[in-house]
Motif scaffolding. Structure first.
Motif, mmCIF file in Angstrom:
data_model
loop_
_atom_site.group_PDB
_atom_site.id
_atom_site.type_symbol
_atom_site.label_atom_id
_atom_site.label_comp_id
_atom_site.label_asym_id
_atom_site.label_seq_id
_atom_site.Cartn_x
_atom_site.Cartn_y
_atom_site.Cartn_z
ATOM 1 N N ALA A 1 43.358 46.799 35.068
ATOM 2 C CA ALA A 1 42.816 46.129 34.873
ATOM 3 C C ALA A 1 42.967 45.316 34.805
ATOM 4 C CB ALA A 1 42.444 46.737 32.729
ATOM 5 N N ALA A 2 44.360 44.468 34.806
ATOM 6 C CA ALA A 2 44.132 42.683 34.646
ATOM 7 C C ALA A 2 43.436 42.594 36.173
ATOM 8 C CB ALA A 2 45.312 42.261 33.944
ATOM 9 N N SER A 3 44.588 43.027 37.043
ATOM 10 C CA SER A 3 44.045 42.595 38.610
ATOM 11 C C SER A 3 42.644 42.751 38.690
ATOM 12 C CB SER A 3 44.935 43.822 39.606
ATOM 13 O OG SER A 3 44.780 43.279 40.393
ATOM 14 N N GLY A 4 41.517 43.895 38.264
ATOM 15 C CA GLY A 4 40.051 44.154 38.858
ATOM 16 C C GLY A 4 39.348 42.890 37.756
ATOM 17 N N ALA A 5 40.194 42.347 36.727
ATOM 18 C CA ALA A 5 38.985 41.106 35.785
ATOM 19 C C ALA A 5 39.476 39.863 36.658
ATOM 20 C CB ALA A 5 39.623 41.794 34.403
ATOM 21 N N LEU A 6 40.418 39.630 37.209
ATOM 22 C CA LEU A 6 41.087 38.744 37.938
ATOM 23 C C LEU A 6 40.177 38.380 39.067
ATOM 24 C CD1 LEU A 6 42.452 35.434 37.612
ATOM 25 C CD2 LEU A 6 43.952 36.962 39.155
ATOM 26 N N ALA A 7 39.516 39.351 40.037
ATOM 27 C CA ALA A 7 39.746 39.850 41.761
ATOM 28 C C ALA A 7 37.722 39.790 41.080
ATOM 29 C CB ALA A 7 39.818 40.517 42.375
ATOM 30 N N GLY A 8 37.271 40.637 39.817
ATOM 31 C CA GLY A 8 35.913 40.166 39.807
ATOM 32 C C GLY A 8 35.180 38.696 39.524
ATOM 33 N N VAL A 9 36.365 38.097 38.593
ATOM 34 C CA VAL A 9 35.561 36.578 38.631
ATOM 35 C C VAL A 9 35.897 35.933 39.343
ATOM 36 C CG1 VAL A 9 36.881 34.823 36.580
ATOM 37 C CG2 VAL A 9 36.898 37.202 36.037
ATOM 38 N N VAL A 10 37.179 36.117 40.761
ATOM 39 C CA VAL A 10 36.965 35.447 41.173
ATOM 40 C C VAL A 10 35.621 34.922 41.829
ATOM 41 C CG1 VAL A 10 38.313 34.494 43.754
ATOM 42 C CG2 VAL A 10 39.454 34.502 41.204
ATOM 43 N N LEU A 11 35.789 36.622 42.618
ATOM 44 C CA LEU A 11 34.169 37.114 43.798
ATOM 45 C C LEU A 11 32.955 36.681 43.315
ATOM 46 C CD1 LEU A 11 36.811 38.901 45.294
ATOM 47 C CD2 LEU A 11 36.767 36.913 46.699
ATOM 48 N N PHE A 12 33.202 37.301 42.483
ATOM 49 C CA PHE A 12 31.777 37.821 41.646
ATOM 50 C C PHE A 12 31.187 36.773 40.530
ATOM 51 C CE2 PHE A 12 33.081 41.450 44.207
ATOM 52 C CZ PHE A 12 32.050 41.890 44.752
ATOM 53 N N PRO A 13 30.317 37.035 40.211
ATOM 54 C CA PRO A 13 29.302 36.232 39.202
ATOM 55 C C PRO A 13 29.475 36.850 38.023
ATOM 56 C CG PRO A 13 27.401 37.022 40.766
ATOM 57 C CD PRO A 13 29.038 37.323 41.060
ATOM 58 N N VAL A 14 29.987 36.213 36.532
ATOM 59 C CA VAL A 14 30.294 36.965 35.517
ATOM 60 C C VAL A 14 28.982 37.110 34.565
ATOM 61 C CG1 VAL A 14 31.708 37.280 33.700
ATOM 62 C CG2 VAL A 14 32.541 37.163 36.757
#
Length: 298
Positions: free
Chosen positions: A157-170
């Motif tokens: 969950a943490a790795s996915g949240a971090l990757a999502g914040v870095v690479l995509f809009p939130v």
């Protein structure tokens, strides 16, 4: 020459053996648990598995980011088509991907190694020499497996949240019910999904603990636990065995869709918790019955 041990003598003032042992026992369990967690999370194997789990959401996010065409709805894992719109879906998608194989595989390795690993190393006999008792040792070993379940799902969950914040809009998240929630509330929903999946793996951990009491070969216990997780999922997809589905420990593994609705429905969470609790109770009782009569020679 030597005074007899009377009422006022020094010898009679010495405390008896059993009270001393009783006074030590309450702290033995916590010390054993601390030692178990320390050994578990200092192993290179544990960190290798956690790093591998953390890499799954990163690979998903990078693949979607580098893709030249958008993912069509209904293709690939759940929520994959929503990642480009909102990076918060990376964590949920990664959990969906990891539930069928990667998480059960790592949990099976840890749970299968609980008792069999100590017997294989020749340390089980020394653990039983401590005034902890076999039932307390089983509880500590299972607690270690549960701690790994929490660590594994939290890592994804943490790795996915971090990757999502870095690479995509939130931004605000659209739920399955059509409602929109804020970024903070969506993060809370992700934590609830991680908790749901953690609970889902507790029954498998108990099965691994039970199998581990039957053998001194940890690889065999690990393999048997992982194979059972695969078999349970295969049986759960056979319509001819629909009567059996509610009793399979993997039946509710992907049933967290209710956590993505407004308001939240806790029915599936409750059913999953009750099912896993049943497996924990049955497998725990069988593990104690086997382990209490086990001749420990190593």
């Amino acid at each position: 020459m030597f005074p007899s041990p009377g009422r006022g003598s020094t010898l009679s003032a010495e405390p008896a053996g059993p009270p001393q042992e009783t006074a030590v026992r309450p702290g033995i369990g916590w010390a054993l648990l601390g030692s178990e967690l320390s050994v578990l999370f200092r192993r290179l194997r544990t960190w290798a598995m956690l790093i591998a789990l953390a890499a799954v959401p990163v690979l998903i996010a990078v693949a979607v980011k580098l893709s030249s065409r958008p993912t069509a709805p209904g293709r690939g894992p759940l929520f994959l088509d929503r990642i480009t719109q909102n990076g918060l879906f990376v964590a949920v998608t990664a959990l969906v991907v990891c539930v069928p194989l990667f998480l059960p595989l790592t949990v099976g390795v840890v749970a299968g190694d609980t008792i069999a690993g100590e017997a294989n190393l020749g340390t089980l006999r020394y653990l039983l020499l401590a005034p902890a008792g076999r039932i307390r040792l089983l509880l500590v070993k299972y607690a270690g497996a549960v701690a790994f379940c929490f660590a594994a799902t939290a890592t994804v969950a943490a790795s996915g949240a971090l990757a999502g914040v870095v690479l995509f809009p939130v931004g605000p998240v659209a739920l399955l019910s059509g409602d929109t929630i804020s970024v903070g509330e969506s993060a809370l929903r992700s934590l609830l999904i991680a908790a749901y999946i953690t609970v889902s793996l507790l029954g498998l951990s108990a099965i691994g603990l039970l199998i581990s009491t039957f053998t001194d070969v940890p690889v065999g216990a690990m393999a048997a636990t992982i194979v059972l997780s695969v078999v349970s999922q295969v049986l759960d997809n056979l319509p001819q065995l629909e009567w059996l589905h509610p009793w399979l420990f993997s039946h509710h593994w992907l049933g967290f869709a209710d956590l993505l609705r407004q308001p939240i429905s806790w029915t599936s969470f409750g059913e999953n918790t009750l099912l896993q609790a049943g497996y924990i109770a049955v497998c725990g009782a069988l593990a104690y019955a086997k382990f209490s009569n086990k001749d420990v020679l190593s």
